[in-house]
Motif scaffolding. Sequence first.
Motif, mmCIF file in Angstrom:
data_model
loop_
_atom_site.group_PDB
_atom_site.id
_atom_site.type_symbol
_atom_site.label_atom_id
_atom_site.label_comp_id
_atom_site.label_asym_id
_atom_site.label_seq_id
_atom_site.Cartn_x
_atom_site.Cartn_y
_atom_site.Cartn_z
ATOM 1 N N ILE A 100 -40.610 -42.019 82.901
ATOM 2 C CA ILE A 100 -39.248 -41.666 83.344
ATOM 3 C C ILE A 100 -39.101 -40.155 83.221
ATOM 4 O O ILE A 100 -39.313 -39.597 82.142
ATOM 5 C CB ILE A 100 -38.152 -42.358 82.499
ATOM 6 C CG1 ILE A 100 -38.235 -43.881 82.613
ATOM 7 C CG2 ILE A 100 -36.762 -41.892 82.961
ATOM 8 C CD1 ILE A 100 -37.154 -44.629 81.816
ATOM 9 N N THR A 141 -32.042 -35.319 82.500
ATOM 10 C CA THR A 141 -32.684 -36.285 83.399
ATOM 11 C C THR A 141 -33.236 -35.571 84.622
ATOM 12 O O THR A 141 -32.725 -34.537 85.034
ATOM 13 C CB THR A 141 -31.701 -37.376 83.869
ATOM 14 O OG1 THR A 141 -30.625 -36.754 84.572
ATOM 15 C CG2 THR A 141 -31.173 -38.183 82.703
ATOM 16 N N VAL A 145 -33.188 -40.486 88.289
ATOM 17 C CA VAL A 145 -32.775 -41.179 87.067
ATOM 18 C C VAL A 145 -31.269 -41.409 87.128
ATOM 19 O O VAL A 145 -30.489 -40.475 87.261
ATOM 20 C CB VAL A 145 -33.141 -40.374 85.798
ATOM 21 C CG1 VAL A 145 -32.646 -41.098 84.551
ATOM 22 C CG2 VAL A 145 -34.646 -40.148 85.725
ATOM 23 N N TYR A 160 -34.456 -45.953 85.818
ATOM 24 C CA TYR A 160 -35.313 -45.241 86.756
ATOM 25 C C TYR A 160 -36.236 -46.268 87.385
ATOM 26 O O TYR A 160 -37.074 -46.865 86.702
ATOM 27 C CB TYR A 160 -36.115 -44.151 86.047
ATOM 28 C CG TYR A 160 -37.042 -43.379 86.954
ATOM 29 C CD1 TYR A 160 -36.535 -42.487 87.899
ATOM 30 C CD2 TYR A 160 -38.417 -43.540 86.866
ATOM 31 C CE1 TYR A 160 -37.376 -41.768 88.726
ATOM 32 C CE2 TYR A 160 -39.267 -42.823 87.692
ATOM 33 C CZ TYR A 160 -38.742 -41.939 88.616
ATOM 34 O OH TYR A 160 -39.593 -41.225 89.450
#
Length: 189
Positions: A100, A141, A145, A160
């Motif tokens: 992620i 982020t 995301v 995600y």
Amino acid sequence: MTVAVLALQGAFAEHENVLKRLGVDCIELRQAKDLETPYDGIILPGGESTVQGKLLKELGMFDTIKEQIENGMPVLATCAGLILLASEVEGQEGCHFGTIPMCVRRNAYGRQLGSFRTVAELKGVGEVPMTFIRAPYVAETGDGVEVLATVDGKIVGVQYKNQMAFAFHPELDNDTRIHEKFAAMVRDK
């Protein structure tokens, strides 16, 4: 449908109990041979991310699980699990799975004494209880995301692609909606 729970260290039994309450079959991932049993989703529990990351590599499980996640295996990660999925960890060289695009801050709320409970909005679910124990939060982020939850302006839940990650421990509360959302994701994949 079967969900695999990483059972190397941490709060894995509590996740298994929630899955059983929902009628979802689960298996434990304790060693590399367990990865040969078919499963449809994976839970990365809370605990100690450094220890879990080390054990995943020592036991020969790391590369297989990372590949499964990258190939679309649905994942629910809580606390340490969120750290395992992060592409960057503040103050740390490298990362674990790094699946992620986000930067996390470990132990962001302080030591065990900084643990707390609250209720906050979770996108698409409503207000849910949140138990934070030596919890991280998402400091930043990347593209794609989706922020699912914030507490006091800090990001504590994200999604995600096939991965949902939370800084808190939904398995420690009686509310099963996060696990239900994950089970639906696994069913629909």
